[in-house]
Design a protein around this motif. Sequence first.
Motif, PDB file in Angstrom:
ATOM      1  N   GLU A   8      -9.431  32.142 -33.548  1.00 33.74           N
ATOM      2  CA  GLU A   8      -8.099  32.297 -34.416  1.00 33.74           C
ATOM      3  C   GLU A   8      -8.511  31.496 -35.758  1.00 33.74           C
ATOM      4  OE1 GLU A   8      -3.957  29.793 -33.661  1.00 33.74           O
ATOM      5  OE2 GLU A   8      -5.184  29.845 -32.058  1.00 33.74           O
ATOM      6  N   LEU A   9      -9.126  30.740 -35.758  1.00 35.67           N
ATOM      7  CA  LEU A   9      -9.752  29.954 -37.053  1.00 35.67           C
ATOM      8  C   LEU A   9     -10.501  31.046 -37.826  1.00 35.67           C
ATOM      9  CD1 LEU A   9      -9.898  27.524 -38.875  1.00 35.67           C
ATOM     10  CD2 LEU A   9     -12.100  27.038 -37.727  1.00 35.67           C
ATOM     11  N   THR A  10     -11.136  31.923 -37.313  1.00 30.92           N
ATOM     12  CA  THR A  10     -11.971  32.923 -37.975  1.00 30.92           C
ATOM     13  C   THR A  10     -10.971  33.974 -38.733  1.00 30.92           C
ATOM     14  OG1 THR A  10     -14.022  32.737 -36.804  1.00 30.92           O
ATOM     15  CG2 THR A  10     -13.632  34.713 -37.939  1.00 30.92           C
ATOM     16  N   GLU A  11     -10.068  34.376 -37.733  1.00 33.65           N
ATOM     17  CA  GLU A  11      -8.899  35.282 -38.242  1.00 33.65           C
ATOM     18  C   GLU A  11      -7.997  34.622 -39.386  1.00 33.65           C
ATOM     19  OE1 GLU A  11      -8.416  38.455 -37.532  1.00 33.65           O
ATOM     20  OE2 GLU A  11     -10.464  38.312 -36.543  1.00 33.65           O
ATOM     21  N   ALA A  12      -7.830  33.229 -39.232  1.00 30.95           N
ATOM     22  CA  ALA A  12      -7.028  32.674 -40.230  1.00 30.95           C
ATOM     23  C   ALA A  12      -7.969  32.682 -41.574  1.00 30.95           C
ATOM     24  CB  ALA A  12      -6.711  31.347 -39.791  1.00 30.95           C
ATOM     25  N   ILE A  13      -9.001  32.371 -41.492  1.00 27.77           N
ATOM     26  CA  ILE A  13      -9.919  32.324 -42.822  1.00 27.77           C
ATOM     27  C   ILE A  13     -10.157  33.519 -43.381  1.00 27.77           C
ATOM     28  CG2 ILE A  13     -12.218  31.746 -43.630  1.00 27.77           C
ATOM     29  CD1 ILE A  13     -12.206  29.233 -41.660  1.00 27.77           C
ATOM     30  N   ALA A  14     -10.363  34.609 -42.579  1.00 28.29           N
ATOM     31  CA  ALA A  14     -10.677  36.090 -42.925  1.00 28.29           C
ATOM     32  C   ALA A  14      -9.240  36.294 -43.524  1.00 28.29           C
ATOM     33  CB  ALA A  14     -11.131  36.666 -41.728  1.00 28.29           C
ATOM     34  N   TYR A  15      -8.304  36.375 -43.185  1.00 26.73           N
ATOM     35  CA  TYR A  15      -6.936  36.901 -43.700  1.00 26.73           C
ATOM     36  C   TYR A  15      -6.685  35.981 -44.991  1.00 26.73           C
ATOM     37  CZ  TYR A  15      -2.218  38.290 -44.467  1.00 26.73           C
ATOM     38  OH  TYR A  15      -0.989  39.010 -44.792  1.00 26.73           O
ATOM     39  N   ALA A  16      -6.856  34.679 -45.056  1.00 20.91           N
ATOM     40  CA  ALA A  16      -6.692  34.175 -46.557  1.00 20.91           C
ATOM     41  C   ALA A  16      -7.803  34.545 -47.536  1.00 20.91           C
ATOM     42  CB  ALA A  16      -6.810  32.628 -46.011  1.00 20.91           C
TER      43      ALA A  16
END
Length: 64
Positions: A8-16
């Motif tokens: 979830e953290l990876t996806e949030a950082i990648a999207y940002a």
Amino acid sequence: MEPVDEHELTEAIAYALWRNHQARPRRKSLDETRHYARTVVAHLKLCGMSVVQREPRPLHKTPE
């Protein structure tokens, strides 16, 4: 509060990063940006850092 899941953290950082053209790596695709985000999350984990998600703030109410 429990720490945020790595995925979830990876996806949030990648999207940002993907949304912010100035901050992301030169690569343009979201998949390649996810690779960069996984590296960031792995480094945070190596440093012993964890991220927790706060409860949502109450909605702003206008005076009646």
